[in-house]
Scaffold this active site. Structure first.
Site, short mmCIF file in Angstrom:
data_model
loop_
_atom_site.label_atom_id
_atom_site.label_comp_id
_atom_site.label_asym_id
_atom_site.label_seq_id
_atom_site.Cartn_x
_atom_site.Cartn_y
_atom_site.Cartn_z
N TYR A 153 -10.19 2.86 2.49
CA TYR A 153 -9.16 2.53 1.49
C TYR A 153 -8.52 1.19 1.80
CZ TYR A 153 -4.80 2.81 -1.16
OH TYR A 153 -3.75 2.54 -1.99
N LYS A 157 -8.50 -2.11 -0.62
CA LYS A 157 -7.28 -2.74 -1.12
C LYS A 157 -7.19 -4.20 -0.68
CE LYS A 157 -6.87 -0.34 -3.66
NZ LYS A 157 -6.54 -0.31 -5.11
#
Length: 257
Positions: A153, A157
Site C-alpha cells: 500500500y 501511494k
C-alpha cells in the site's frame, strides 16, 4: 459551475467529496464498480449527474470507465479517489495477472489519465504512508516477494504522488496534485483512525474547483489545504519516467504529454 468526475465514489471519501461539490452547485459524475453498487450510489446522491460503472482492477474495466466518462462529455476536473487499503492479508491476482492493489491504486489512475479527455485539474488520492514507500520497480507486483500489505500500500501511494507530479511536469497547462486525507475512520482506515473525518474530503474538492490561488497550483502534495513535503523519490524525474514507462508497458498506452 465545474463538471467533476470522481472514481471510487459509491461510498466513503469519494461520496463525501461528491456531496460537498454538489452542495456548492457543481456537476458531479460518480463511479461504482458494479451495477448493484451503482444503484445504491444513485440513491445515496440523487443530485449527481450520473454513475459510471466499471471494475478498476482490470484493464478492460478501466477502459470501460474511460469510455463512459468520455461519452458523458469533457470534465473540468477528475479526482482519482478509488483505492484498496493497507490491510489486505494476501496478494490477490487480477485477470491481467497483476497484483490487485497495484492495479486499482496505480495502474487504473494512470490509464484513466491517458484515456479520459484532458481536464483542467487532476487530483490523486495518496496517503501519509507514501513516505515509507519504495520506488523500486524490480517487483511491484509482489510476484517474487513475500506479501506485505502495508508495504504494498505504501508503495502504491508513493506511485500515486509520483504520477501526480509527473503529470504536472508533462502537462504544464493542467493543475495536477496529490492529496492525503489523513488517517480517518473509513473502511480503509479502520475504526481506530484518529483524524477528523469531516475534513478528509475537503482538500480534494477544493483542488478540483476552487478559484483560490492556493488551489490553482500544480505539482504539490496537500494535507488539509496545505502543501506538505513528500517522499523525495516523488520529485525524482528518473523515478517518474520509470513509473510511466512501466505502466505504459502494462497498459499498452503511453501517457500523452
Amino acid at each position: 459551475m465545474s463538471r467533476v468526475f470522481i472514481t471510487g465514489s459509491s461510498d466513503g471519501l469519494g461520496l463525501m467529496a461528491a456531496r460537498l461539490l454538489v452542495a456548492d452547485g457543481h456537476s458531479v459524475t460518480l463511479h461504482a464498480r458494479s451495477q448493484g453498487r451503482a444503484d445504491d450510489t444513485r440513491a445515496a446522491l440523487p443530485q449527481a449527474d450520473g454513475v459510471v460503472i466499471g471494475d478498476l482492477s482490470s484493464l478492460a474495466g478501466t477502459r470501460q470507465v474511460a469510455e463512459q466518462a468520455n461519452a458523458a462529455g469533457r470534465f473540468d476536473a477528475v479526482i482519482h479517489n478509488a483505492g484498496i487499503g493497507y490491510r489486505e492479508p494476501r496478494r490477490v491476482e487480477t485477470q491481467d495477472s497483476l497484483a490487485q492493489l497495484f492495479a486499482v491504486n496505480v495502474l487504473a489512475p494512470y490509464l484513466l489519465t491517458c484515456l479520459i479527455e484532458r481536464p483542467d485539474r487532476l487530483v490523486y488520492l495518496s496517503s501519509g504512508m507514501h513516505r515509507g514507500g519504495n520506488p523500486d520497480l524490480d517487483d511491484p507486483q509482489w510476484a517474487r516477494r513475500r506479501w506485505n500489505g502495508a508495504q504494498a500500500y505504501s508503495d502504491s501511494k508513493l506511485f500515486d504522488v509520483v504520477l501526480a507530479l509527473a503529470v504536472a511536469r508533462l502537462r504544464p497547462g493542467v493543475f495536477s496534485n496529490a492529496v492525503t486525507p489523513g488517517w480517518v475512520p473509513t473502511k480503509m482506515g479502520g475504526p481506530g483512525a484518529p483524524d477528523d473525518m469531516s475534513l478528509a474530503p475537503v482538500t480534494q474538492a477544493w483542488l478540483a474547483v476552487s478559484t483560490d490561488p492556493a488551489a490553482m497550483v500544480s505539482g504539490d502534495y496537500f494535507y488539509h489545504k496545505q502543501p506538505r513535503d513528500t517522499n523525495p523519490a516523488a520529485r525524482d524525474v528518473k523515478v517518474q519516467d520509470e513509473l510511466l514507462s512501466y505502466c505504459a508497458g502494462l497498459a499498452g498506452v503511453k501517457l500523452p504529454s
